[in-house]
Design a protein around this motif. Structure first.
Motif, PDB file in Angstrom:
ATOM      1  N   LEU A 110      -9.684  -3.745  -3.136  1.00  0.00           N
ATOM      2  CA  LEU A 110     -10.784  -2.833  -3.446  1.00  0.00           C
ATOM      3  C   LEU A 110     -11.163  -2.845  -4.920  1.00  0.00           C
ATOM      4  O   LEU A 110     -12.356  -2.894  -5.260  1.00  0.00           O
ATOM      5  N   ASN A 111     -10.183  -2.809  -5.799  1.00  0.00           N
ATOM      6  CA  ASN A 111     -10.499  -2.842  -7.228  1.00  0.00           C
ATOM      7  C   ASN A 111     -11.155  -4.161  -7.620  1.00  0.00           C
ATOM      8  O   ASN A 111     -12.083  -4.187  -8.443  1.00  0.00           O
ATOM      9  N   ASN A 112     -10.683  -5.259  -7.030  1.00  0.00           N
ATOM     10  CA  ASN A 112     -11.294  -6.558  -7.330  1.00  0.00           C
ATOM     11  C   ASN A 112     -12.751  -6.606  -6.879  1.00  0.00           C
ATOM     12  O   ASN A 112     -13.613  -7.158  -7.573  1.00  0.00           O
ATOM     13  N   LEU A 113     -13.036  -6.048  -5.709  1.00  0.00           N
ATOM     14  CA  LEU A 113     -14.410  -6.016  -5.217  1.00  0.00           C
ATOM     15  C   LEU A 113     -15.316  -5.259  -6.171  1.00  0.00           C
ATOM     16  O   LEU A 113     -16.405  -5.725  -6.526  1.00  0.00           O
ATOM     17  N   VAL A 114     -14.863  -4.079  -6.580  1.00  0.00           N
ATOM     18  CA  VAL A 114     -15.693  -3.237  -7.447  1.00  0.00           C
ATOM     19  C   VAL A 114     -15.912  -3.898  -8.810  1.00  0.00           C
ATOM     20  O   VAL A 114     -16.973  -3.741  -9.427  1.00  0.00           O
ATOM     21  N   LYS A 115     -14.927  -4.685  -9.251  1.00  0.00           N
ATOM     22  CA  LYS A 115     -15.053  -5.377 -10.545  1.00  0.00           C
ATOM     23  C   LYS A 115     -15.808  -6.686 -10.431  1.00  0.00           C
ATOM     24  O   LYS A 115     -15.992  -7.392 -11.422  1.00  0.00           O
ATOM     25  N   GLY A 116     -16.230  -7.026  -9.201  1.00  0.00           N
ATOM     26  CA  GLY A 116     -16.976  -8.262  -9.013  1.00  0.00           C
ATOM     27  C   GLY A 116     -16.105  -9.481  -8.814  1.00  0.00           C
ATOM     28  O   GLY A 116     -16.607 -10.617  -8.860  1.00  0.00           O
ATOM     29  N   GLY A 117     -14.817  -9.279  -8.591  1.00  0.00           N
ATOM     30  CA  GLY A 117     -13.912 -10.397  -8.409  1.00  0.00           C
ATOM     31  C   GLY A 117     -13.656 -10.715  -6.945  1.00  0.00           C
ATOM     32  O   GLY A 117     -14.211 -10.088  -6.037  1.00  0.00           O
ATOM     33  N   LYS A 118     -12.810 -11.697  -6.719  1.00  0.00           N
ATOM     34  CA  LYS A 118     -12.459 -12.118  -5.357  1.00  0.00           C
ATOM     35  C   LYS A 118     -11.229 -11.335  -4.892  1.00  0.00           C
ATOM     36  O   LYS A 118     -10.250 -11.225  -5.626  1.00  0.00           O
ATOM     37  N   PRO A 119     -11.262 -10.799  -3.679  1.00  0.00           N
ATOM     38  CA  PRO A 119     -10.077 -10.108  -3.145  1.00  0.00           C
ATOM     39  C   PRO A 119      -8.878 -11.046  -3.074  1.00  0.00           C
ATOM     40  O   PRO A 119      -9.021 -12.264  -2.945  1.00  0.00           O
ATOM     41  N   GLN A 120      -7.692 -10.453  -3.142  1.00  0.00           N
ATOM     42  CA  GLN A 120      -6.451 -11.199  -3.034  1.00  0.00           C
ATOM     43  C   GLN A 120      -5.558 -10.551  -1.968  1.00  0.00           C
ATOM     44  O   GLN A 120      -5.799  -9.415  -1.554  1.00  0.00           O
ATOM     45  N   TRP A 121      -4.530 -11.271  -1.541  1.00  0.00           N
ATOM     46  CA  TRP A 121      -3.569 -10.729  -0.583  1.00  0.00           C
ATOM     47  C   TRP A 121      -2.208 -11.335  -0.881  1.00  0.00           C
ATOM     48  O   TRP A 121      -2.112 -12.366  -1.555  1.00  0.00           O
ATOM     49  N   MET A 122      -1.164 -10.680  -0.391  1.00  0.00           N
ATOM     50  CA  MET A 122       0.194 -11.200  -0.514  1.00  0.00           C
ATOM     51  C   MET A 122       0.694 -11.632   0.855  1.00  0.00           C
ATOM     52  O   MET A 122       0.323 -11.052   1.863  1.00  0.00           O
ATOM     53  N   GLY A 123       1.562 -12.621   0.896  1.00  0.00           N
ATOM     54  CA  GLY A 123       2.170 -13.024   2.159  1.00  0.00           C
ATOM     55  C   GLY A 123       1.160 -13.662   3.094  1.00  0.00           C
ATOM     56  O   GLY A 123       0.248 -14.364   2.676  1.00  0.00           O
ATOM     57  N   LYS A 124       1.338 -13.370   4.398  1.00  0.00           N
ATOM     58  CA  LYS A 124       0.471 -13.942   5.415  1.00  0.00           C
ATOM     59  C   LYS A 124      -0.690 -12.992   5.713  1.00  0.00           C
ATOM     60  O   LYS A 124      -0.478 -11.826   6.014  1.00  0.00           O
ATOM     61  N   SER A 125      -1.887 -13.522   5.659  1.00  0.00           N
ATOM     62  CA  SER A 125      -3.071 -12.687   5.906  1.00  0.00           C
ATOM     63  C   SER A 125      -3.358 -12.524   7.390  1.00  0.00           C
ATOM     64  O   SER A 125      -4.301 -11.836   7.771  1.00  0.00           O
ATOM     65  N   THR A 126      -2.545 -13.149   8.241  1.00  0.00           N
ATOM     66  CA  THR A 126      -2.801 -13.132   9.692  1.00  0.00           C
ATOM     67  C   THR A 126      -1.864 -12.194  10.452  1.00  0.00           C
ATOM     68  O   THR A 126      -1.922 -12.129  11.676  1.00  0.00           O
ATOM     69  N   VAL A 127      -0.991 -11.469   9.733  1.00  0.00           N
ATOM     70  CA  VAL A 127      -0.091 -10.524  10.407  1.00  0.00           C
ATOM     71  C   VAL A 127      -0.600  -9.098  10.180  1.00  0.00           C
ATOM     72  O   VAL A 127      -1.113  -8.775   9.104  1.00  0.00           O
ATOM     73  N   PRO A 128      -0.487  -8.209  11.182  1.00  0.00           N
ATOM     74  CA  PRO A 128      -0.972  -6.831  11.023  1.00  0.00           C
ATOM     75  C   PRO A 128      -0.083  -6.023  10.085  1.00  0.00           C
ATOM     76  O   PRO A 128       1.134  -6.214  10.048  1.00  0.00           O
ATOM     77  N   HIS A 129      -0.711  -5.129   9.342  1.00  0.00           N
ATOM     78  CA  HIS A 129       0.013  -4.300   8.378  1.00  0.00           C
ATOM     79  C   HIS A 129      -0.581  -2.892   8.389  1.00  0.00           C
ATOM     80  O   HIS A 129      -1.756  -2.705   8.093  1.00  0.00           O
ATOM     81  N   SER A 130       0.218  -1.913   8.751  1.00  0.00           N
ATOM     82  CA  SER A 130      -0.234  -0.516   8.772  1.00  0.00           C
ATOM     83  C   SER A 130      -0.356   0.031   7.357  1.00  0.00           C
ATOM     84  O   SER A 130       0.486  -0.258   6.496  1.00  0.00           O
ATOM     85  N   PHE A 131      -1.389   0.829   7.132  1.00  0.00           N
ATOM     86  CA  PHE A 131      -1.562   1.538   5.870  1.00  0.00           C
ATOM     87  C   PHE A 131      -1.914   2.994   6.162  1.00  0.00           C
ATOM     88  O   PHE A 131      -2.782   3.278   6.988  1.00  0.00           O
ATOM     89  N   THR A 132      -1.261   3.907   5.459  1.00  0.00           N
ATOM     90  CA  THR A 132      -1.552   5.337   5.576  1.00  0.00           C
ATOM     91  C   THR A 132      -2.630   5.705   4.568  1.00  0.00           C
ATOM     92  O   THR A 132      -2.567   5.314   3.398  1.00  0.00           O
ATOM     93  N   TYR A 133      -3.615   6.465   5.016  1.00  0.00           N
ATOM     94  CA  TYR A 133      -4.708   6.919   4.148  1.00  0.00           C
ATOM     95  C   TYR A 133      -4.207   8.125   3.358  1.00  0.00           C
ATOM     96  O   TYR A 133      -3.729   9.101   3.928  1.00  0.00           O
ATOM     97  N   THR A 134      -4.299   8.077   2.037  1.00  0.00           N
ATOM     98  CA  THR A 134      -3.661   9.096   1.202  1.00  0.00           C
ATOM     99  C   THR A 134      -4.137  10.530   1.462  1.00  0.00           C
ATOM    100  O   THR A 134      -3.308  11.448   1.458  1.00  0.00           O
ATOM    101  N   PRO A 135      -5.427  10.796   1.705  1.00  0.00           N
ATOM    102  CA  PRO A 135      -5.792  12.173   2.053  1.00  0.00           C
ATOM    103  C   PRO A 135      -5.114  12.655   3.337  1.00  0.00           C
ATOM    104  O   PRO A 135      -4.732  13.836   3.443  1.00  0.00           O
ATOM    105  N   ASP A 136      -4.933  11.757   4.304  1.00  0.00           N
ATOM    106  CA  ASP A 136      -4.196  12.111   5.524  1.00  0.00           C
ATOM    107  C   ASP A 136      -2.751  12.469   5.188  1.00  0.00           C
ATOM    108  O   ASP A 136      -2.188  13.432   5.733  1.00  0.00           O
ATOM    109  N   ALA A 137      -2.143  11.683   4.312  1.00  0.00           N
ATOM    110  CA  ALA A 137      -0.755  11.934   3.928  1.00  0.00           C
ATOM    111  C   ALA A 137      -0.610  13.296   3.263  1.00  0.00           C
ATOM    112  O   ALA A 137       0.339  14.045   3.556  1.00  0.00           O
ATOM    113  N   GLY A 138      -1.545  13.645   2.374  1.00  0.00           N
ATOM    114  CA  GLY A 138      -1.485  14.939   1.707  1.00  0.00           C
ATOM    115  C   GLY A 138      -1.658  16.092   2.675  1.00  0.00           C
ATOM    116  O   GLY A 138      -0.891  17.068   2.653  1.00  0.00           O
ATOM    117  N   ARG A 139      -2.673  15.997   3.538  1.00  0.00           N
ATOM    118  CA  ARG A 139      -2.927  17.083   4.502  1.00  0.00           C
ATOM    119  C   ARG A 139      -1.763  17.260   5.464  1.00  0.00           C
ATOM    120  O   ARG A 139      -1.353  18.385   5.768  1.00  0.00           O
TER     121      ARG A 139
END
Length: 309
Positions: free
Chosen positions: A171-200
């Motif tokens: 996200l930061n790379n997109l906003v700065k006009g750069g190319k997104p990056q990833w770590m590891g394998k981009s073809t495996v699913p990865h869960s992410f918790t949305y921070t406002p959900d975590a707080g609530r």
């Protein structure tokens, strides 16, 4: 009054906003605390110091430990057990309940979905530290002298989550006009918790008496995305037609780690991006009849926030 120990981080800030309906006064505690709400109290404290921790928790009905430490396993080995024990003792003195915000490092590499019943089999030095402090809290649950609960999150993303992998690499790379990056394998699913959900959800758990003496996975969209899908949706929402991205190779982390310790510390956690990382929050969703924010919605809100910076 309710108190947040380690209040400067993104989870502490989201929790502070979410606690307003539950507490007329919220005490923000860190080395350099700042108000989130107008009615907040601020108190500077070093949580490795016992007396300062006791003072920080004094008068609290509920104490939330959301502190973060430098991403260094040696610092974690030395400071985490001390901070947790200080907090446990301080809560007992104050008659305060304790809510601990946790991650999933103690599970290690899990084949299938991570649930609250997943055994602790850490596969990293930092995971072993998280196992140790989780066990300290489980011991308190079994003793019954202190009401305590563990609120556990997957890796997270969201507005203001500046230290999270998807925010930094995509996200930061997109906003700065750069190319997104990833770590590891981009073809495996990865869960992410949305921070406002975590707080609530953490605020809700802390103020639900029946939630104590349990582990809870915080609400997380079960439709886990692969890295490639995460980037494609982020690019689409940002209005970028080209969804090309680059993968950060392991050797770069190893070479970079010679000069920057934080990069070296990422190497032992690479398994999280090499294999399926699936986080199940069904227990919370069923108990509270609340659904997590879908990834598309969370990404749009995060991008909107980044554009305003």
């Amino acid at each position: 009054m309710q108190t947040i120990l380690g209040a400067n981080g993104i989870i502490g800030r989201e929790l502070s906003k979410a606690l307003q309906p539950y507490a007329s006064v919220i005490r923000q505690v860190s080395r350099n605390p700042k108000k989130v709400n107008d009615t907040d109290q601020v108190l500077a404290a070093d949580l490795t110091d016992y007396q300062q921790t006791v003072k920080a928790v004094e008068g609290s009905a509920i104490t939330y430990l959301t502190a973060g430490l430098p991403y260094n396993h040696k610092v974690w080995q030395k400071q985490w057990p001390l901070i947790v024990q200080n907090t446990i003792n301080a809560c007992k003195i104050a008659g305060s309940k304790l809510v601990f915000f946790d991650n999933v490092y103690m599970y290690g590499h899990v084949k299938g979905w991570m649930t609250e019943d997943t055994p602790y089999r850490p596969s990293s030095k930092k995971g072993k530290v998280r196992t140790m402090i989780a066990q300290m809290l489980h011991d308190e649950m079994h003793r019954g002298a202190l009401p305590v609960l563990i609120a556990r999150s997957a890796d997270f993303y969201g507005p203001g989550a500046d230290n999270s992998v998807p925010n930094i690499l995509v996200l930061n790379n997109l906003v700065k006009g750069g190319k997104p990056q990833w770590m590891g394998k981009s073809t495996v699913p990865h869960s992410f918790t949305y921070t406002p959900d975590a707080g609530r959800a953490t605020a809700l758990l802390g103020n639900t008496p029946s939630a104590y003496n349990q582990v809870w996975h915080l609400p997380t969209d079960k439709n886990a995305l692969t890295g490639k899908e995460f980037i494609r949706i982020a690019c689409e929402l940002y209005g970028k037609q080209d969804a090309k991205f680059s993968i950060i190779p392991d050797w770069m982390l190893r070479v970079g780690g010679i000069f920057k310790k934080e990069l070296a510390e990422l190497i032992e956690m690479n398994y999280q991006y090499e294999y399926d990382y699936l986080f199940d929050s069904s227990k919370f969703e069923k108990a509270f009849h609340l659904k997590p924010t879908p990834y598309r919605t969370g990404l749009q809100e995060t991008i909107n926030a980044l554009k305003k910076k």
